[in-house]
Scaffold this motif. Structure first.
Motif, PDB file in Angstrom:
ATOM      1  N   GLU A 151      19.129  -9.872 -14.064  1.00  0.00           N
ATOM      2  CA  GLU A 151      19.566 -11.065 -13.346  1.00  0.00           C
ATOM      3  C   GLU A 151      19.398 -10.929 -11.835  1.00  0.00           C
ATOM      4  N   GLY A 152      18.622  -9.959 -11.414  1.00  0.00           N
ATOM      5  CA  GLY A 152      18.428  -9.759  -9.985  1.00  0.00           C
ATOM      6  C   GLY A 152      17.008  -9.372  -9.652  1.00  0.00           C
ATOM      7  N   PHE A 153      16.858  -8.697  -8.516  1.00  0.00           N
ATOM      8  CA  PHE A 153      15.540  -8.374  -7.989  1.00  0.00           C
ATOM      9  C   PHE A 153      15.530  -6.958  -7.425  1.00  0.00           C
ATOM     10  N   ILE A 154      14.380  -6.310  -7.544  1.00  0.00           N
ATOM     11  CA  ILE A 154      14.143  -5.028  -6.905  1.00  0.00           C
ATOM     12  C   ILE A 154      13.134  -5.256  -5.789  1.00  0.00           C
ATOM     13  N   LEU A 155      13.494  -4.866  -4.576  1.00  0.00           N
ATOM     14  CA  LEU A 155      12.623  -5.031  -3.420  1.00  0.00           C
ATOM     15  C   LEU A 155      12.131  -3.658  -2.989  1.00  0.00           C
ATOM     16  N   GLY A 156      10.818  -3.528  -2.843  1.00  0.00           N
ATOM     17  CA  GLY A 156      10.243  -2.247  -2.482  1.00  0.00           C
ATOM     18  C   GLY A 156       9.645  -2.247  -1.089  1.00  0.00           C
ATOM     19  N   THR A 157       9.967  -1.222  -0.309  1.00  0.00           N
ATOM     20  CA  THR A 157       9.297  -0.951   0.962  1.00  0.00           C
ATOM     21  C   THR A 157       8.370   0.244   0.723  1.00  0.00           C
ATOM     22  N   PRO A 158       7.581   0.653   1.707  1.00  0.00           N
ATOM     23  CA  PRO A 158       6.737   1.829   1.489  1.00  0.00           C
ATOM     24  C   PRO A 158       7.512   3.103   1.161  1.00  0.00           C
ATOM     25  N   HIS A 159       8.833   3.136   1.457  1.00  0.00           N
ATOM     26  CA  HIS A 159       9.573   4.382   1.291  1.00  0.00           C
ATOM     27  C   HIS A 159      10.781   4.309   0.361  1.00  0.00           C
ATOM     28  N   GLU A 160      11.195   3.093  -0.041  1.00  0.00           N
ATOM     29  CA  GLU A 160      12.457   2.992  -0.785  1.00  0.00           C
ATOM     30  C   GLU A 160      12.481   1.695  -1.580  1.00  0.00           C
ATOM     31  N   GLU A 161      13.422   1.630  -2.547  1.00  0.00           N
ATOM     32  CA  GLU A 161      13.658   0.398  -3.291  1.00  0.00           C
ATOM     33  C   GLU A 161      15.118  -0.022  -3.131  1.00  0.00           C
ATOM     34  N   TYR A 162      15.338  -1.345  -3.143  1.00  0.00           N
ATOM     35  CA  TYR A 162      16.670  -1.907  -2.949  1.00  0.00           C
ATOM     36  C   TYR A 162      16.885  -3.003  -3.989  1.00  0.00           C
ATOM     37  N   SER A 163      18.151  -3.245  -4.336  1.00  0.00           N
ATOM     38  CA  SER A 163      18.492  -4.236  -5.351  1.00  0.00           C
ATOM     39  C   SER A 163      19.287  -5.376  -4.733  1.00  0.00           C
ATOM     40  N   PHE A 192     -10.526 -10.028  -4.133  1.00  0.00           N
ATOM     41  CA  PHE A 192     -10.456  -8.605  -4.450  1.00  0.00           C
ATOM     42  C   PHE A 192      -9.065  -7.999  -4.225  1.00  0.00           C
ATOM     43  N   LEU A 193      -8.050  -8.850  -4.041  1.00  0.00           N
ATOM     44  CA  LEU A 193      -6.692  -8.344  -3.909  1.00  0.00           C
ATOM     45  C   LEU A 193      -6.307  -7.594  -5.183  1.00  0.00           C
ATOM     46  N   GLY A 194      -5.892  -6.338  -5.017  1.00  0.00           N
ATOM     47  CA  GLY A 194      -5.573  -5.504  -6.173  1.00  0.00           C
ATOM     48  C   GLY A 194      -6.774  -4.820  -6.776  1.00  0.00           C
ATOM     49  N   ARG A 195      -7.944  -5.135  -6.274  1.00  0.00           N
ATOM     50  CA  ARG A 195      -9.184  -4.500  -6.757  1.00  0.00           C
ATOM     51  C   ARG A 195      -9.955  -3.908  -5.581  1.00  0.00           C
ATOM     52  N   GLY A 196      -9.194  -3.337  -4.665  1.00  0.00           N
ATOM     53  CA  GLY A 196      -9.795  -2.726  -3.482  1.00  0.00           C
ATOM     54  C   GLY A 196      -9.280  -3.304  -2.186  1.00  0.00           C
ATOM     55  N   VAL A 197      -8.667  -4.472  -2.217  1.00  0.00           N
ATOM     56  CA  VAL A 197      -7.996  -5.033  -1.049  1.00  0.00           C
ATOM     57  C   VAL A 197      -6.508  -4.742  -1.173  1.00  0.00           C
ATOM     58  N   SER A 198      -5.928  -4.187  -0.128  1.00  0.00           N
ATOM     59  CA  SER A 198      -4.512  -3.820  -0.145  1.00  0.00           C
ATOM     60  C   SER A 198      -3.885  -4.138   1.201  1.00  0.00           C
ATOM     61  N   TYR A 199      -2.556  -4.336   1.180  1.00  0.00           N
ATOM     62  CA  TYR A 199      -1.806  -4.573   2.408  1.00  0.00           C
ATOM     63  C   TYR A 199      -0.870  -3.417   2.742  1.00  0.00           C
ATOM     64  N   CYS A 200      -0.955  -2.314   1.994  1.00  0.00           N
ATOM     65  CA  CYS A 200      -0.063  -1.179   2.263  1.00  0.00           C
ATOM     66  C   CYS A 200      -0.760   0.140   1.980  1.00  0.00           C
ATOM     67  N   ALA A 201      -0.979   0.931   3.025  1.00  0.00           N
ATOM     68  CA  ALA A 201      -1.618   2.237   2.874  1.00  0.00           C
ATOM     69  C   ALA A 201      -0.715   3.221   2.157  1.00  0.00           C
ATOM     70  N   PHE A 202       0.588   3.170   2.417  1.00  0.00           N
ATOM     71  CA  PHE A 202       1.502   4.142   1.823  1.00  0.00           C
ATOM     72  C   PHE A 202       1.558   4.015   0.302  1.00  0.00           C
ATOM     73  N   VAL A 203       1.332   2.815  -0.199  1.00  0.00           N
ATOM     74  CA  VAL A 203       1.356   2.609  -1.647  1.00  0.00           C
ATOM     75  C   VAL A 203      -0.003   2.906  -2.276  1.00  0.00           C
ATOM     76  N   ASP A 204      -1.073   2.402  -1.662  1.00  0.00           N
ATOM     77  CA  ASP A 204      -2.389   2.461  -2.298  1.00  0.00           C
ATOM     78  C   ASP A 204      -3.344   3.479  -1.700  1.00  0.00           C
ATOM     79  N   GLY A 205      -2.995   4.058  -0.562  1.00  0.00           N
ATOM     80  CA  GLY A 205      -3.934   4.949   0.102  1.00  0.00           C
ATOM     81  C   GLY A 205      -4.368   6.142  -0.728  1.00  0.00           C
ATOM     82  N   ALA A 206      -3.432   6.737  -1.472  1.00  0.00           N
ATOM     83  CA  ALA A 206      -3.751   7.932  -2.256  1.00  0.00           C
ATOM     84  C   ALA A 206      -4.758   7.652  -3.366  1.00  0.00           C
ATOM     85  N   LYS A 207      -4.893   6.382  -3.755  1.00  0.00           N
ATOM     86  CA  LYS A 207      -5.878   6.034  -4.790  1.00  0.00           C
ATOM     87  C   LYS A 207      -7.306   6.266  -4.305  1.00  0.00           C
TER      88      LYS A 207
END
Length: 290
Positions: free
Chosen positions: A88-100, A122-137
């Motif tokens: 019944e709620g939401f999880i919000l993610g930042t590059p370093h943490e999650e909040y409810s 190409f969003l999600g197929r090579g276009v990204s808005y966050c290096a901390f999440v997708d950079g390691a890929k």
């Protein structure tokens, strides 16, 4: 910690929503990653805000933020990169943490930037808005980084640590060339992100750069980039007359809901969104439909 209301955005609308919800006894967390409304702070003089005439945008925003910091609002100076419904709620993610949170107010402002050709496709197929999440890929691969804000440098340097090479396209004034040897600064304006089923390159000027991903850093990401299914009409979030979006428990106010882009309107809409979120939670707690 579980919050009643999460506010995304620290401009006039977001600050107004957070102050309103906190003043009514709700637990509130606010996310602001870019220094509390750089757009408003760029205005030399504001003459039409009732009771506080002839202030610069920075002076007016500082008054708003001072009030905010006097309230029981937790302020997280990171951008939201994901928002998903859980129970019944939401999880919000930042590059370093999650909040409810049980309800969300979107006050993200609006990006005046035009998407690059290929960016949406190409969003999600090579276009990204966050290096901390997708950079390691893209470890040991070649990537592009397009930035319109100076605070993107932390993420660009993170990419340099992960990737073989980074082609950096600074689209703001006063940038400082990075010192890492595997970052190449390109001053030409990007014109297209290319690919087939995924990103294969980026064009700028008359040149083509072969890359496996393109990271785009703006003050405001596309409105539905972190919340799939959010209804967008034109460049704005669709809301009803109670500031409710098409997703139950998610409200919106301010510039992200359309014109006119005025401080007075943004503050008022933020207050409406905050009050509607409170009413939604109260009715839900009482077992009454919104």
């Amino acid at each position: 910690m579980q919050y009643d209301i999460a506010v995304i955005g620290g401009g006039p609308a977001g600050v107004s929503a957070a102050i309103t919800a906190s003043s009514k006894g709700r637990s509130v967390i606010l996310f602001e990653a870019h220094g509390f409304s750089p757009r408003l702070r760029s205005v030399a003089k504001i003459t039409d805000y009732m009771g506080i005439p002839d202030l610069s945008g920075t002076e007016l925003m500082d008054i708003f933020v001072k009030h905010l910091k006097q309230m029981a609002v937790d302020i997280i100076e990171e951008k939201i990169i994901s928002l998903r419904e859980v129970g019944e709620g939401f999880i919000l993610g930042t590059p370093h943490e999650e909040y409810s949170a049980s309800a969300v107010v979107l006050a993200t402002g609006i990006s005046r930037s035009t998407l690059f050709p290929g960016e949406k496709e190409f969003l999600g197929r090579g276009v990204s808005y966050c290096a901390f999440v997708d950079g390691a890929k893209y470890k040991n691969k070649r990537v592009a980084a397009v930035a319109t804000v100076p605070d993107a440098m932390e993420e660009i340097e993170y990419l340099a640590d992960q990737c073989e090479h980074v082609f950096f396209f600074p689209r703001y004034q006063g940038f400082v060339p990075p010192k890492k040897k595997n970052i190449t600064v390109v001053l030409d304006t990007p014109t297209e992100i290319t690919g087939t089923d995924k990103v294969t390159g980026i064009r700028a000027g008359e040149d083509f750069y072969s890359v496996q991903a393109t990271f785009v850093f703006r003050a405001t990401d596309p409105l539905n980039s972190f919340l799939p299914g959010l209804e967008i009409r034109g460049r704005s979030i669709y809301v009803d007359d109670q500031a409710q979006t098409n997703i139950e428990g998610v409200f919106a106010g301010g510039d992200c809901t359309g014109q006119p882009w005025q401080v007075n309107r943004a503050a008022g809409q933020g207050q409406k969104a905050g009050l509607s979120a409170i009413r939604y939670l109260s009715r839900r707690d009482e077992g009454i439909g919104y």
